[in-house]
Scaffold this active site. Structure first.
Site, mmCIF file in Angstrom:
data_model
loop_
_atom_site.group_PDB
_atom_site.id
_atom_site.type_symbol
_atom_site.label_atom_id
_atom_site.label_comp_id
_atom_site.label_asym_id
_atom_site.label_seq_id
_atom_site.Cartn_x
_atom_site.Cartn_y
_atom_site.Cartn_z
ATOM 1 N N HIS A 130 35.065 39.380 34.496
ATOM 2 C CA HIS A 130 35.615 38.192 35.253
ATOM 3 C C HIS A 130 35.465 37.005 34.454
ATOM 4 C CE1 HIS A 130 37.797 36.185 38.306
ATOM 5 N NE2 HIS A 130 37.579 37.042 39.132
ATOM 6 N N ALA A 131 34.427 36.913 33.437
ATOM 7 C CA ALA A 131 34.434 36.039 32.669
ATOM 8 C C ALA A 131 35.383 36.047 31.462
ATOM 9 C CB ALA A 131 32.857 35.718 32.086
#
Length: 448
Positions: free
Chosen positions: A139-140
């Site tokens: 998700h980063a």
């Protein structure tokens, strides 16, 4: 040197064995007519030759003095595709249940931070001449919308196009922000989050919006373990559109009302339905154009009407809740939209920091995301995409997540839950169908 943004850094710092922080997707394809038994193996070998990758798919946190930093990204010059791209097969008879069991396990494992933060699994042996792809990205690196866009670029609307483009292939991206631009934008955001803006946001919330921490505590709002369950199913888009037209609401209102009915039935079945209605956090895309890196998502809160037995009344409550939220959200300047989104979502983000966890009431009960998809039939190397099921993250206090997207004439639901906290997750698929049917009947009777 590329800095890791504060939001993206939050996803890195909050990750643990119990809380993998990647988004994923299960994509099911029907092999082209006339394709032989070696189709998937040949596809895998072709993809291994596509070593040119977009910078997003070369990123991992930089190693500094023997440790992994969460301040800057490193760009891997030599992508090891043999590691990131994997080929496996289901045992006979290759049923959907077996595929979901495999995907549940794959979605629970952490990505290696010493390598670019993504994996892609080609899975053959699925029944009815189908194969599947499970892909996950931290998700980063990208949010759910970014991942759908990356998938869309690899696919074609032409069934005779047999070039299977790589999911990780380079694309023309928006110009990268300079360090000065990032600092300037950050300063503007901080100014927008000053007392005046927050007071305005709080005042608006008190007048007509649902605020965090008004949600009841439910069986979904508990600490979680690292194991996952995944359930997926498709429904005809026309069923949702018919309700939309009959009731004069939006597609997303219909989706939320159907989810509300399914959650109500599931909780009644578990003797766990609270008196107060469940509250959903509904992500809203803030991106412009086709930027595909990082996270550009705002958030609204919606009343799901789970305290109401009448499906038509539940839809009215959902529609009123979302309409009020959207009107307020759209009336605010961009910086204040960010402030309001942060006000709504920050309690969930604080759960990523162990020292800031609390025993307060949940900020909301569940995240329900409707990710825009494609209205066209899509193909990959001539194989038709017949199912595109998004997979998101669950957290302490948020043990269940529902994400969906549309492809051609379908709406594809992907449901991720903590294996321990949300038992019999597959039952939610039955309740979704029942809730949709009940709403069709209720709206149909009203309009006739």
């Amino acid at each position: 040197m590329e800095l890791i943004s504060p939001m993206d850094g939050m996803f890195l710092s909050g990750e643990s064995r119990e809380h993998p922080m990647h988004v994923g997707g299960l994509h099911v394809y029907k092999q082209p007519v006339g394709a032989g038994p070696e189709f998937v193996s040949e596809l895998y070998q072709k993809l291994l030759t596509k070593t040119d990758a977009d910078p997003t798919f070369r990123k991992h946190p930089r190693e500094v003095m023997g440790g992994i930093s969460q301040l800057t990204w490193a760009i891997d010059p030599d992508l090891d595709l043999d590691y990131h791209l994997r080929h496996s097969a289901l045992p006979h008879p290759g049923q959907a249940r077996q595929l979901l069991e495999l995907t549940s396990r794959l979605h629970a494992t952490l990505l290696d931070r010493h390598r670019p933060l993504w994996e892609m699994h080609l899975v053959e042996g699925l029944d009815e001449g189908r194969f599947a792809v499970y892909a996950k990205t931290h998700h980063a690196l990208m949010d759910g919308v970014s991942q759908i866009l990356s998938l869309r670029r690899a696919l074609s609307t032409d069934p005779d196009d047999h070039d299977a483009r790589a999911y990780w292939a380079p694309h023309e991206a928006a110009p990268k922000e300079s360090l000065l631009d990032m600092l300037k934008k950050g300063a503007e955001s901080i100014a927008g989050l000053g007392p005046g803006t927050l007071n305005i946001a709080k005042g608006i919330l008190k007048q007509q919006l649902t605020s965090p921490f008004e949600a009841p505590r439910t069986m979904f709002n508990v600490p979680i373990g690292g194991a996952r369950r995944f359930a997926a199913q498709s429904w005809p888009f026309e069923r949702f559109r018919a309700i939309k037209k009959a009731a004069g609401v939006t597609i997303n209102d219909v989706v939320l009302a159907v989810c509300g009915g399914a959650l109500r039935a599931y909780l009644i079945e578990r003797d766990a339905l609270p008196d107060k209605p469940l509250i959903a956090m509904v992500p809203v895309s803030l991106r412009e154009g086709e930027s595909t890196g990082g996270n550009e998502v705002g958030s609204l809160l919606a009343n799901l009407g789970t305290d109401l037995a009448d499906p038509a009344e539940r839809l009215k409550v959902v529609n009123a809740s979302m309409k009020d939220n959207k009107e307020v959200f759209k009336s605010l300047p961009e910086v204040q939209q960010v402030a309001l989104s942060a006000y709504n979502a920050m309690p969930m983000m604080l759960e990523l920091i162990p020292v800031l966890k609390t025993t307060a009431r949940p900020p909301f009960n569940i995240v329900i995301s409707n990710v825009p998809g494609s209205r066209d039939r899509l193909y990959w190397g001539g194989a038709e995409l017949v199912g595109n099921y998004p997979m998101s993250i669950v957290l302490d206090g948020q043990a269940l997540n529902i994400t969906l997207t549309n492809t051609a004439d379908r709406i594809d639901f992907g449901i991720v839950g903590c294996r321990t906290s949300v038992p019999h997750l597959q039952r939610l698929l039955v309740h979704l169908e029942d809730s949709l049917s009940d709403l069709e009947c209720a709206v149909g009777q009203k309009s006739s």
